[in-house]
Write an enzyme that holds these catalytic residues in place. Structure first.
Site, PDB file in Angstrom:
ATOM      1  CD  GLU A  94      -2.479   2.499  -3.332  1.00 40.23           C
ATOM      2  OE1 GLU A  94      -3.452   3.239  -3.495  1.00 40.23           O
ATOM      3  OE2 GLU A  94      -1.973   2.276  -2.224  1.00 40.23           O
ATOM      4  CG  ASP A 120      -1.801   1.187   1.339  1.00 37.54           C
ATOM      5  OD1 ASP A 120      -2.681   1.337   0.484  1.00 37.54           O
ATOM      6  OD2 ASP A 120      -1.601   1.995   2.271  1.00 37.54           O
TER       7      ASP A 120
END
Length: 649
Positions: free
Chosen positions: A357, A306
């Site tokens: 990401e 993330d």
């Protein structure tokens, strides 16, 4: 007074080894036998603490009963004979500031159910049955990867609106995902976190599956069962920041330890979280050990890392920042950490995939280290932003943004991309995908079906957030299960059936997945018909030259006899038509699917197609049956050429 035995120091000498990548095998709470005595070994890193003791069910939470011994390199440890698996515990840490705070174990394997925050001593007994899956899993760039993103707490709930157990979820989710044809699930919020509203992105237990859905062995059963059904399991993993909760990692020994000391580097103003200090080897060990814990012990098939962009740049979302030693804005320590992480995973868990990401144009995200970060895939954030901006426009004005859907092809081979429509695109006032579409309910459904076909036929691996597969109309709500009743309505079920068929085509047609990251994997036939807002392109498998044709009509206008160039003559078959009545369309038929030898769009032949409003077609040339002279004559193929065509077919 409870007995406290001296700690076996040999067990902690490995912590001085710089290349140790599984510190959790030493640190934390481990049931063991020492000198013939059964008990639990506790060890924790707190180099600046003045005093550390362990408190728990085994000593009535008395901070004076079991002080830990200060060891070398900033570690503390003790062997407690009275402690057993199942006991709750914490560390009493008297920090450099003189305050004593009860801390959860950074290496805990299990936690109490929130709002309680104690760690729980755990000893696993799950017998794995997925050896065949683990040996044969292949998630390389030439393979189809279609991911169903799931928040377990709101995918399904019990009749009294409570969380389901991992074991019950395993069977229900596996049945559904298998029916839909996805290759993987990606789980949000599985690592322990104190606040439901964070969706699991503010982690306090980097080594513990959340207790909301059961025990660590219940979670192992979940993974094991999905593997038995041929479904891979990916997890969201958050090494970029951690919450300020007092019982967690924040100021663990009375001051900055896991976080950078300088708040200009160590604190996220947007998220009110601390940033890991990637320059400390013990912190890097902690994070890499967490990744390997999930990949090795929980048999996870990959991690979606993330907020990578927030790690890469010192000036991410801030005006007051500290340049690196070269005067630049890159966080060199974070970059080194990510390279080391991916290198370790590649060597120790070669079947696992690492997904970033990452929302910037940082070069080499999917290039192997040392020249790149070493991820296998990168979320295509630019593709997502351009695509959603386009579909939200009134069709009357889409012609002015026509090349938002073609621009991705300019840079799609610079990285190995994953096309992701995630939870972030269905919350916070952004509306669900269905409600992003202009028009009435029918136009929105038709537009959504067309968008999904565009997504599944665009080069790149796929990810779609739960609920969007059956055209959920409302935004996602993490406090309630999905509105499954919608699947009883024909138009919503039609979208779900389309996603199922798209997954089946995506896996069965090599042209739709083998060339994802190669220039020859996609070729535009007509990318410039902005006035009609139509697109046509060929997806090709570079290895076999297998190909399919995709035609998109992005307006609510019926187009009869629309001309599209193709590289081969002969008859064509419709593999998928989003206007099919089964999907909720009108069932527009094609009057003639024979390509004629009249060149157009740089191709040698042309097809005349009937394009329904807001629709997509996937077509494929039919092979000439061997010895079928009538077919050869119909296609105008004669003599030696006919023989060659038949032989190739």
């Amino acid at each position: 007074m409870n007995e406290l035995l001296p700690l076996n120091h040999d067990l902690l000498q490995k912590l001085a080894t710089a290349d140790l990548v599984r510190p959790d095998q030493i640190l934390g709470a481990h049931p063991t036998v020492q000198d013939g005595v059964e008990g639990v070994r506790f060890a924790v890193w707190a180099p600046n603490a003045q005093h550390v003791s362990v408190v728990g069910d085994f000593n009535y939470w008395n901070g004076f009963e079991h002080p830990l011994e200060r060891l070398d390199f900033g570690f503390w440890g003790a062997f407690v004979p009275q402690a057993r698996a199942g006991h709750a515990y914490k560390y009493n840490v008297t920090g450099q500031d003189g305050r004593t705070v009860q801390k959860a174990d950074p290496y805990m394997q299990r936690s109490e159910l929130r709002p309680a925050t104690a760690s729980i001593i755990w000893e696993s007994s799950h017998p794995w049955n997925d050896q065949d899956w683990m040996e044969k899993r292949d998630q390389g760039p030439g393979k189809p990867i279609s991911i169903y993103e799931v928040h377990l707490g709101s995918w399904a709930r019990t009749a009294d609106n409570w969380y389901m157990n991992y074991r019950d979820l395993a069977h229900r989710l596996a049945d559904y995902v298998d029916w839909l044809g996805y290759t993987h699930v990606e789980l949000m919020g599985v690592m322990e976190h104190p606040y439901d509203g964070s969706w699991g992105y503010q982690v306090t237990g980097y080594y513990a599956p959340t207790s909301r859905f059961g025990t660590p062995d219940d979670f192992k059963y979940f993974v094991d069962h999905l593997h038995s059904r041929g479904i891979g399991v990916l997890l969201d993993w958050v090494p970029g920041h951690f919450p300020t909760d007092e019982h967690g990692l924040a100021h663990f020994d009375g001051g900055p330890l896991y976080e950078y000391a300088d708040p200009r580097k160590g604190f996220h103003l947007d998220w009110n979280t601390y940033i890991f200090d990637y320059g400390r080897n013990e912190v890097v060990m902690f994070l890499i050990g967490s990744a390997l814990k999930w990949l090795e012990e929980y048999h996870i098939d990959g991690l979606r890392v993330d907020a990578v962009a927030s790690m890469l740049y010192l000036d991410f979302s801030r005006t007051d920042w500290v340049p690196n030693v070269f005067g630049g804005h890159e966080n060199l320590e974070a970059i080194a950490f990510l390279k080391r992480l991916n290198d370790v995973v590649a060597h120790r868990v070669p079947g696992a995939i690492m997904i970033a990401e990452e929302s910037t144009n940082f070069a080499g995200v999917t290039t192997p280290a040392p020249f790149g970060l070493g991820f296998h895939y990168k979320w295509a954030m630019g593709w997502m932003n351009d695509s959603l901006a386009y579909i939200e426009k009134d069709p009357l004005y889409r012609k002015y943004d026509h090349h938002k859907l073609t621009f991705f092809n300019v840079y799609r081979t610079t990285e190995k991309f994953m096309l992701a429509i995630s939870h972030d695109e269905a919350v916070h006032g952004k509306k669900s995908l269905l409600r992003k579409m202009p028009g009435d309910q029918y136009a929105q459904m038709a537009g959504l079906r067309t968008f999904y076909t565009y997504m599944w036929t665009t080069p790149g691996k796929k990810l779609l957030f739960m609920g969007q597969e059956f055209a959920q109309g409302t935004e996602w709500n993490e406090n309630a299960e999905l509105p499954w009743y919608l699947t009883d309505f024909s138009d919503h079920r039609g979208v779900m059936l389309l996603v199922r068929d798209l997954n089946a085509l995506y896996k069965s047609q090599p042209a739709l997945h083998c060339g994802d990251h190669l220039p020859e994997g996609q070729m535009w036939v007509n990318a410039d018909d902005a006035d009609a807002s139509t697109y046509s392109y060929i997806r090709r498998d570079p290895g076999t030259n297998d190909w399919v044709l995709v035609v998109l009509n992005m307006t609510p206008v019926y187009r009869e006899g629309y001309v599209v160039g193709v590289p081969e003559g002969g008859r064509y078959q419709v593999l998928l038509n989003t206007d099919d009545g089964e999907y909720g369309g009108f069932g527009t038929q094609q009057s003639d699917l024979t390509a004629r030898e009249e060149g157009v769009h740089g191709q040698t032949h042309r097809l005349c197609l009937n394009l329904a409003p807001n629709s997509a077609l996937i077509l494929k040339p039919l092979p000439i049956p061997v010895g079928d002279r009538r077919a050869e004559m119909d296609l105008g193929v004669t003599g030696a050429a006919a023989g060659e065509g038949a032989a190739e077919a």
